[in-house]
Design a protein around this motif. Structure first.
Motif, PDB file in Angstrom:
ATOM      1  N   ILE A 218      -9.688   2.277  -5.562  1.00 44.38           N
ATOM      2  CA  ILE A 218      -8.520   1.447  -5.256  1.00 44.38           C
ATOM      3  C   ILE A 218      -7.262   1.961  -5.943  1.00 44.38           C
ATOM      4  O   ILE A 218      -6.198   1.350  -5.825  1.00 44.38           O
ATOM      5  CB  ILE A 218      -8.764  -0.015  -5.688  1.00 44.38           C
ATOM      6  CG1 ILE A 218      -9.021  -0.100  -7.201  1.00 44.38           C
ATOM      7  CG2 ILE A 218      -9.925  -0.609  -4.911  1.00 44.38           C
ATOM      8  CD1 ILE A 218      -9.131  -1.526  -7.703  1.00 44.38           C
ATOM      9  N   THR A 219      -7.364   3.066  -6.646  1.00 43.80           N
ATOM     10  CA  THR A 219      -6.194   3.611  -7.339  1.00 43.80           C
ATOM     11  C   THR A 219      -5.509   4.638  -6.455  1.00 43.80           C
ATOM     12  O   THR A 219      -5.782   5.831  -6.522  1.00 43.80           O
ATOM     13  CB  THR A 219      -6.613   4.262  -8.668  1.00 43.80           C
ATOM     14  OG1 THR A 219      -7.638   5.241  -8.400  1.00 43.80           O
ATOM     15  CG2 THR A 219      -7.158   3.232  -9.632  1.00 43.80           C
ATOM     16  N   PHE A 220      -4.629   4.165  -5.613  1.00 40.83           N
ATOM     17  CA  PHE A 220      -3.830   5.042  -4.765  1.00 40.83           C
ATOM     18  C   PHE A 220      -2.371   4.844  -5.160  1.00 40.83           C
ATOM     19  O   PHE A 220      -1.768   3.822  -4.828  1.00 40.83           O
ATOM     20  CB  PHE A 220      -4.041   4.739  -3.283  1.00 40.83           C
ATOM     21  CG  PHE A 220      -5.449   4.976  -2.814  1.00 40.83           C
ATOM     22  CD1 PHE A 220      -5.882   6.261  -2.539  1.00 40.83           C
ATOM     23  CD2 PHE A 220      -6.338   3.930  -2.656  1.00 40.83           C
ATOM     24  CE1 PHE A 220      -7.181   6.491  -2.109  1.00 40.83           C
ATOM     25  CE2 PHE A 220      -7.632   4.147  -2.225  1.00 40.83           C
ATOM     26  CZ  PHE A 220      -8.059   5.440  -1.956  1.00 40.83           C
ATOM     27  N   ALA A 221      -1.845   5.807  -5.883  1.00 35.25           N
ATOM     28  CA  ALA A 221      -0.508   5.663  -6.456  1.00 35.25           C
ATOM     29  C   ALA A 221       0.566   5.736  -5.377  1.00 35.25           C
ATOM     30  O   ALA A 221       0.420   6.435  -4.372  1.00 35.25           O
ATOM     31  CB  ALA A 221      -0.271   6.731  -7.516  1.00 35.25           C
ATOM     32  N   LYS A 222       1.644   5.029  -5.595  1.00 31.49           N
ATOM     33  CA  LYS A 222       2.782   5.073  -4.688  1.00 31.49           C
ATOM     34  C   LYS A 222       3.460   6.438  -4.765  1.00 31.49           C
ATOM     35  O   LYS A 222       3.437   7.093  -5.799  1.00 31.49           O
ATOM     36  CB  LYS A 222       3.778   3.972  -5.038  1.00 31.49           C
ATOM     37  CG  LYS A 222       3.263   2.567  -4.772  1.00 31.49           C
ATOM     38  CD  LYS A 222       4.347   1.545  -5.075  1.00 31.49           C
ATOM     39  CE  LYS A 222       3.848   0.130  -4.768  1.00 31.49           C
ATOM     40  NZ  LYS A 222       4.883  -0.894  -5.046  1.00 31.49           N
ATOM     41  N   GLY A 223       4.052   6.825  -3.650  1.00 35.05           N
ATOM     42  CA  GLY A 223       4.793   8.078  -3.629  1.00 35.05           C
ATOM     43  C   GLY A 223       3.954   9.308  -3.362  1.00 35.05           C
ATOM     44  O   GLY A 223       4.475  10.418  -3.345  1.00 35.05           O
ATOM     45  N   ASN A 224       2.642   9.127  -3.145  1.00 34.07           N
ATOM     46  CA  ASN A 224       1.793  10.281  -2.855  1.00 34.07           C
ATOM     47  C   ASN A 224       2.085  10.830  -1.469  1.00 34.07           C
ATOM     48  O   ASN A 224       2.579  10.137  -0.593  1.00 34.07           O
ATOM     49  CB  ASN A 224       0.319   9.902  -2.966  1.00 34.07           C
ATOM     50  CG  ASN A 224      -0.126   9.766  -4.408  1.00 34.07           C
ATOM     51  OD1 ASN A 224       0.688   9.533  -5.284  1.00 34.07           O
ATOM     52  ND2 ASN A 224      -1.402   9.904  -4.644  1.00 34.07           N
ATOM     53  N   THR A 225       1.729  12.090  -1.286  1.00 33.05           N
ATOM     54  CA  THR A 225       2.023  12.780  -0.028  1.00 33.05           C
ATOM     55  C   THR A 225       0.802  12.910   0.870  1.00 33.05           C
ATOM     56  O   THR A 225       0.873  13.585   1.898  1.00 33.05           O
ATOM     57  CB  THR A 225       2.579  14.182  -0.323  1.00 33.05           C
ATOM     58  OG1 THR A 225       1.630  14.914  -1.113  1.00 33.05           O
ATOM     59  CG2 THR A 225       3.900  14.099  -1.069  1.00 33.05           C
ATOM     60  N   LEU A 226      -0.303  12.289   0.516  1.00 34.84           N
ATOM     61  CA  LEU A 226      -1.558  12.457   1.252  1.00 34.84           C
ATOM     62  C   LEU A 226      -1.382  12.116   2.728  1.00 34.84           C
ATOM     63  O   LEU A 226      -0.872  11.048   3.076  1.00 34.84           O
ATOM     64  CB  LEU A 226      -2.630  11.570   0.643  1.00 34.84           C
ATOM     65  CG  LEU A 226      -4.081  11.919   0.952  1.00 34.84           C
ATOM     66  CD1 LEU A 226      -4.420  13.302   0.443  1.00 34.84           C
ATOM     67  CD2 LEU A 226      -5.014  10.896   0.314  1.00 34.84           C
ATOM     68  N   ARG A 227      -1.815  13.016   3.611  1.00 41.33           N
ATOM     69  CA  ARG A 227      -1.685  12.817   5.052  1.00 41.33           C
ATOM     70  C   ARG A 227      -3.028  12.819   5.776  1.00 41.33           C
ATOM     71  O   ARG A 227      -3.096  12.424   6.937  1.00 41.33           O
ATOM     72  CB  ARG A 227      -0.774  13.874   5.685  1.00 41.33           C
ATOM     73  CG  ARG A 227      -1.262  15.300   5.517  1.00 41.33           C
ATOM     74  CD  ARG A 227      -0.473  16.277   6.374  1.00 41.33           C
ATOM     75  NE  ARG A 227      -0.668  16.035   7.777  1.00 41.33           N
ATOM     76  CZ  ARG A 227      -1.688  16.541   8.475  1.00 41.33           C
ATOM     77  NH1 ARG A 227      -2.618  17.262   7.886  1.00 41.33           N
ATOM     78  NH2 ARG A 227      -1.783  16.289   9.767  1.00 41.33           N
ATOM     79  N   ASN A 228      -4.100  13.259   5.123  1.00 41.30           N
ATOM     80  CA  ASN A 228      -5.407  13.331   5.773  1.00 41.30           C
ATOM     81  C   ASN A 228      -6.484  12.917   4.780  1.00 41.30           C
ATOM     82  O   ASN A 228      -6.686  13.576   3.765  1.00 41.30           O
ATOM     83  CB  ASN A 228      -5.664  14.751   6.290  1.00 41.30           C
ATOM     84  CG  ASN A 228      -6.962  14.857   7.093  1.00 41.30           C
ATOM     85  OD1 ASN A 228      -7.869  14.048   6.960  1.00 41.30           O
ATOM     86  ND2 ASN A 228      -7.048  15.880   7.929  1.00 41.30           N
ATOM     87  N   ILE A 229      -7.174  11.807   5.069  1.00 41.64           N
ATOM     88  CA  ILE A 229      -8.322  11.359   4.278  1.00 41.64           C
ATOM     89  C   ILE A 229      -9.537  11.352   5.188  1.00 41.64           C
ATOM     90  O   ILE A 229      -9.580  10.602   6.168  1.00 41.64           O
ATOM     91  CB  ILE A 229      -8.108   9.947   3.692  1.00 41.64           C
ATOM     92  CG1 ILE A 229      -6.882   9.920   2.777  1.00 41.64           C
ATOM     93  CG2 ILE A 229      -9.340   9.495   2.919  1.00 41.64           C
ATOM     94  CD1 ILE A 229      -6.586   8.539   2.214  1.00 41.64           C
ATOM     95  N   ASP A 230     -10.517  12.172   4.886  1.00 40.47           N
ATOM     96  CA  ASP A 230     -11.737  12.262   5.698  1.00 40.47           C
ATOM     97  C   ASP A 230     -12.936  11.994   4.800  1.00 40.47           C
ATOM     98  O   ASP A 230     -13.328  12.841   3.997  1.00 40.47           O
ATOM     99  CB  ASP A 230     -11.848  13.642   6.346  1.00 40.47           C
ATOM    100  CG  ASP A 230     -12.924  13.670   7.428  1.00 40.47           C
ATOM    101  OD1 ASP A 230     -13.782  12.768   7.437  1.00 40.47           O
ATOM    102  OD2 ASP A 230     -12.911  14.595   8.259  1.00 40.47           O
ATOM    103  N   LEU A 231     -13.516  10.808   4.935  1.00 37.92           N
ATOM    104  CA  LEU A 231     -14.692  10.404   4.162  1.00 37.92           C
ATOM    105  C   LEU A 231     -15.881  10.144   5.067  1.00 37.92           C
ATOM    106  O   LEU A 231     -16.839   9.482   4.674  1.00 37.92           O
ATOM    107  CB  LEU A 231     -14.373   9.142   3.346  1.00 37.92           C
ATOM    108  CG  LEU A 231     -13.151   9.218   2.418  1.00 37.92           C
ATOM    109  CD1 LEU A 231     -12.938   7.891   1.707  1.00 37.92           C
ATOM    110  CD2 LEU A 231     -13.299  10.339   1.410  1.00 37.92           C
TER     111      LEU A 231
END
Length: 565
Positions: A218-231
């Motif tokens: 649940i720790t997803f910091a603001k301002g991150n640039t992540l564009r692809n999450i594949d789980l």
């Protein structure tokens, strides 16, 4: 080529040559050579030719990929190449190579990119020589053991399709410059380190097809640039963390084939750039509520909710506002999703196309599908679905949908496959569907359809499998022709058991209708669930009476209603 040996050549590219080359004669005296690119060549000898590279003390870029080198990499090459910044040895025949252990050398240079195949062991611990490594690609090998962590300078780390096991080391948090991390297709286990959500430069996180368990961090910091999450393809459980909303640049979210137990994450509609949402084969449940924003999921192109426990009605508001599936203007030019982001990685997703699970190794920006199959959706198909003129595939099979097939489907001029099988649709197949010139696969089997099958255009290409277990259908491609009595609905059979089990028996409808529409609707309101009653009212034309009863219920503080399951 022997005349080149004394020349001050600084760059030599002989890729894809059609003649054989003796590497030792070519480079032994090229003292000033900086760049040597010899990919896709044919060499007279392989090892010990690689040992000759030790003479190229000024070399900075070396590409020997797609050749026939075999055996071991000579250990004495790298100490004599202090300025090497780019090395690629991928796609060779180094089948004899079993280990690449670099920690005991005395290298002083830097390597920006390293690619290699045919490894079965890798040691990057502690004394890894290239402290300024930027890209490490050792995917699709036979590397066994625990995951090694490259230097903190690494931007791209690809080690997919190997035999890694164990948990991700805590040292992964030291990769503060990492942009692309691909650990997919291994047997890594344990929980996903929460620190991955705080890596501020991370663009791609691909952990699919492993054995990770626990919940999504649940720790997803603001301002991150992540564009692809594949789980995809793990053992993750739910619910989904709302902290995902901090990823305003997120374009691809693939959580398929896990054990996530949650309701539909409607709040994802606030992500302005989301284009691919895959939730297939989990334990999502409940109905999908009305959208909270004016244009929900406006850039969404792939929506896969298949094989879950969703129920309730298909909401017309969503089909009216999937702008990327409606307006041609949302596609300026044909391109793959990763274009313009980076040259090293390609976005991919597994979807069901025309009945087959297919991995799209590139996602074209005009590829649009909706897959709601294998759920418990009920009610009619909204007419607004015809607005999705750019849709390529629509799969609503194996649900509890009812009513007539809407004629508005004719407007879906780009639709290539349509699967409405295993539902409770009745009535005739709209003749207007023959106008769908792009339709290549049609499946209407296991419903209660009657009458003549449309002819002409694409309908002349569909075979019996498209219509099986619709006993009231007739004409081509069936052998049954339509006579005066041929198009009547079939008598009740085992196909109707599901309706009877769920308390939806039409004799109550006709009885109520005959004794007065108001009385019939009142009885139906007490007996049936909202979605089944809505389907009933559309059939008998009593929508305004249903609205009247709902207002009366609110005015009287509600009245008892029993749901039959």
């Amino acid at each position: 080529m022997s005349n080149w040996s004394s020349s001050p050549i600084r760059e030599l590219t002989l890729s894809m040559t059609a003649f054989s080359i003796d590497l030792s004669n070519l480079v032994i005296n090229l003292k000033f050579l900086n760049r040597l690119h010899l990919s896709n060549c044919t060499f007279i000898r392989s090892y010990p030719q690689l040992a000759m590279l030790a003479n190229l003390s000024k070399i900075t870029s070396l590409d020997l990929s797609h050749n026939n080198f075999g055996g071991h990499i000579p250990w004495n090459i790298f100490p004599n190449l202090p300025q090497l910044t780019y090395l690629e040895l991928s796609s060779n025949n180094l089948v004899g190579l079993k280990e690449l252990i670099l920690s005991l050398n005395q290298f002083t240079g830097t390597i920006q990119e390293f690619q290699y195949t045919s490894l079965s062991y890798l040691d990057l611990e502690e004394q890894f020589p290239w402290k300024n490594l930027e890209s490490l690609d050792i995917s699709s090998n036979s590397i066994q053991g625990h995951l090694s962590i490259p230097p903190p300078s690494t931007h791209h780390y690809f080690i997919s399709n190997n035999h890694l096991f164990g948990e991700i080391p805590s040292l992964i948090c030291t990769l503060t410059s990492i942009r692309m991390l691909d650990l997919s297709n291994n047997t890594l286990n344990g929980s996903i380190p929460p620190c991955l959500g705080n890596l501020s430069f991370l663009l791609v996180l691909n952990l699919q097809m492993n054995m990770f368990d626990g919940t999504i961090p649940i720790t997803f910091a603001k301002g991150n640039t992540l564009r692809n999450i594949d789980l995809n393809g793990n053992r993750l459980k739910g619910p989904l963390p709302r902290a995902l909303l901090n990823y305003r640049n997120l374009e691809i979210l693939d959580l398929g084939n896990n054990m996530i137990n949650d309701t539909f994450p409607q709040w994802l509609e606030f992500l302005p750039n989301l284009q691919v949402l895959v939730l297939r084969s989990n334990k999502f449940h409940g109905c999908i509520s009305s959208p909270s924003v004016r244009f929900p999921f406006q850039k969404l192109r792939i929506l896969d909710l298949s094989n879950n426990l969703f129920d309730g009605l298909l909401l017309t508001q969503y089909f009216e506002n999937f702008l990327a599936m409606i307006h041609v203007g949302y596609v300026n030019k044909l391109k793959y999703m990763e274009d313009g982001h980076f040259p090293y990685y390609t976005d991919s997703v597994v979807v069901t196309i025309k009945g087959f699970d297919i991995e799209l190794e590139h996602i074209l920006n005009i590829f649009t599908i909706i897959d709601f199959s294998k759920n418990n959706f009920a009610g009619e198909i909204p007419k607004s679905i015809g607005n999705l003129k750019l849709l390529k595939g629509l799969n609503l099979s194996h649900n509890k949908l009812c009513g007539h097939i809407p004629t508005s489907l004719r407007n879906m001029s780009n639709l290539e496959w349509l699967d409405l099988s295993s539902n409770n649709f009745y009535g005739e197949i709209p003749m207007q569907l023959s106008e769908m010139m792009s339709l290549a696969v049609l499946n209407l089997s296991q419903n209660h359809l009657v009458g003549a099958i449309p002819g002409g255009n694409q309908f002349n290409t569909f075979e019996n499998d498209s219509y099986i277990r619709n006993l009231g259908l007739c004409e081509f491609p069936l052998t049954k022709t339509c006579g005066n009595n041929e198009a009547q609905p079939p008598s009740p059979s085992a196909d109707d058991d599901d309706e009877a089990t769920n308390g939806f028996q039409w004799k109550y409808i006709y009885m109520g209708y005959a004794s007065g529409l108001v009385i019939g609707i009142s009885i139906g309101y007490m007996l049936f669930s909202d979605e089944r009653l809505a389907c009933l009212m559309r059939k008998v034309g009593g929508e305004r009476w249903l609205k009247f009863l709902k207002r009366k219920k609110r005015a009287n503080g509600g009245f008892s209603r029993r749901r039959i399951n």
